[in-house]
Design a protein around this motif. Structure first.
Motif, short mmCIF file in Angstrom:
data_model
loop_
_atom_site.label_atom_id
_atom_site.label_comp_id
_atom_site.label_asym_id
_atom_site.label_seq_id
_atom_site.Cartn_x
_atom_site.Cartn_y
_atom_site.Cartn_z
N UNK A 1 52.57 12.97 -34.68
CA UNK A 1 52.12 12.82 -36.07
C UNK A 1 51.67 14.16 -36.63
N UNK A 2 50.93 14.92 -35.82
CA UNK A 2 50.43 16.23 -36.27
C UNK A 2 51.56 17.21 -36.52
N UNK A 3 52.65 17.09 -35.78
CA UNK A 3 53.79 17.99 -35.97
C UNK A 3 54.53 17.70 -37.28
N UNK A 4 54.45 16.47 -37.77
CA UNK A 4 55.26 16.07 -38.92
C UNK A 4 54.47 15.80 -40.20
N UNK A 5 53.21 15.54 -40.09
CA UNK A 5 52.42 15.02 -41.21
C UNK A 5 52.20 16.02 -42.34
N UNK A 6 52.49 15.63 -43.54
CA UNK A 6 52.12 16.35 -44.75
C UNK A 6 52.77 17.69 -45.00
N UNK A 7 53.77 18.07 -44.22
CA UNK A 7 54.41 19.36 -44.43
C UNK A 7 53.55 20.55 -44.01
N UNK A 8 52.44 20.27 -43.31
CA UNK A 8 51.56 21.34 -42.82
C UNK A 8 51.96 21.72 -41.41
N UNK A 9 51.62 22.96 -41.03
CA UNK A 9 51.90 23.42 -39.67
C UNK A 9 50.86 22.85 -38.72
N UNK A 10 51.30 22.59 -37.49
CA UNK A 10 50.37 22.19 -36.43
C UNK A 10 49.74 23.45 -35.85
N UNK A 11 48.44 23.45 -35.71
CA UNK A 11 47.71 24.58 -35.13
C UNK A 11 48.25 24.85 -33.72
N UNK A 12 48.58 26.09 -33.43
CA UNK A 12 49.16 26.45 -32.13
C UNK A 12 48.16 26.24 -30.99
N UNK A 13 46.88 26.48 -31.24
CA UNK A 13 45.87 26.26 -30.19
C UNK A 13 45.75 24.78 -29.86
N UNK A 14 45.79 23.94 -30.87
CA UNK A 14 45.72 22.49 -30.65
C UNK A 14 46.96 21.99 -29.93
N UNK A 15 48.12 22.51 -30.32
CA UNK A 15 49.36 22.09 -29.67
C UNK A 15 49.37 22.50 -28.21
N UNK A 16 48.94 23.71 -27.92
CA UNK A 16 48.91 24.21 -26.55
C UNK A 16 47.94 23.36 -25.69
N UNK A 17 46.77 23.06 -26.23
CA UNK A 17 45.79 22.25 -25.51
C UNK A 17 46.29 20.83 -25.29
N UNK A 18 46.95 20.26 -26.30
CA UNK A 18 47.48 18.90 -26.18
C UNK A 18 48.56 18.83 -25.10
N UNK A 19 49.44 19.82 -25.08
CA UNK A 19 50.49 19.85 -24.07
C UNK A 19 49.90 20.04 -22.67
#
Length: 83
Positions: free
Chosen positions: A60-78
């Motif tokens: 959802x965070x990757x696609x929602x609202x046309x905004x970028x997903x924070x790289x720190x959040x993505x790295x931590x989630x993965x």
């Protein structure tokens, strides 16, 4: 069980509730800060969906609202997902 929340500002999406924390360069010290420094700041966040399923919130965070997903959040989630 952890609950994850999508928080966002006008440019980026962030994932709150991640268990991954930052560490200092000295492994014996753990300051237990959020993996994302933006979430540590006192800002007015818009609140998106909440879920117990991290994979769902990450997608959802990757696609929602046309905004970028924070790289720190993505790295931590993965890292939390073990990927």
């Amino acid at each position: 069980m952890a609950t994850y929340t999508l928080k966002y500002n006008r440019t980026t999406n962030h994932i709150d509730g991640l268990q991954i924390r930052t560490h200092s360069s000295d492994d014996s010290l753990n300051y237990s800060l959020n993996a994302c420094s933006a979430l540590s700041r006192t800002v007015r966040w818009a609140i998106g969906p909440t879920s117990d399923n991290l994979t769902e919130i990450l997608e959802t965070a990757r696609l929602r609202g046309g905004r970028k997903l924070c790289k720190s959040c993505e790295k931590a989630a993965l890292a939390e997902l073990g990927k």
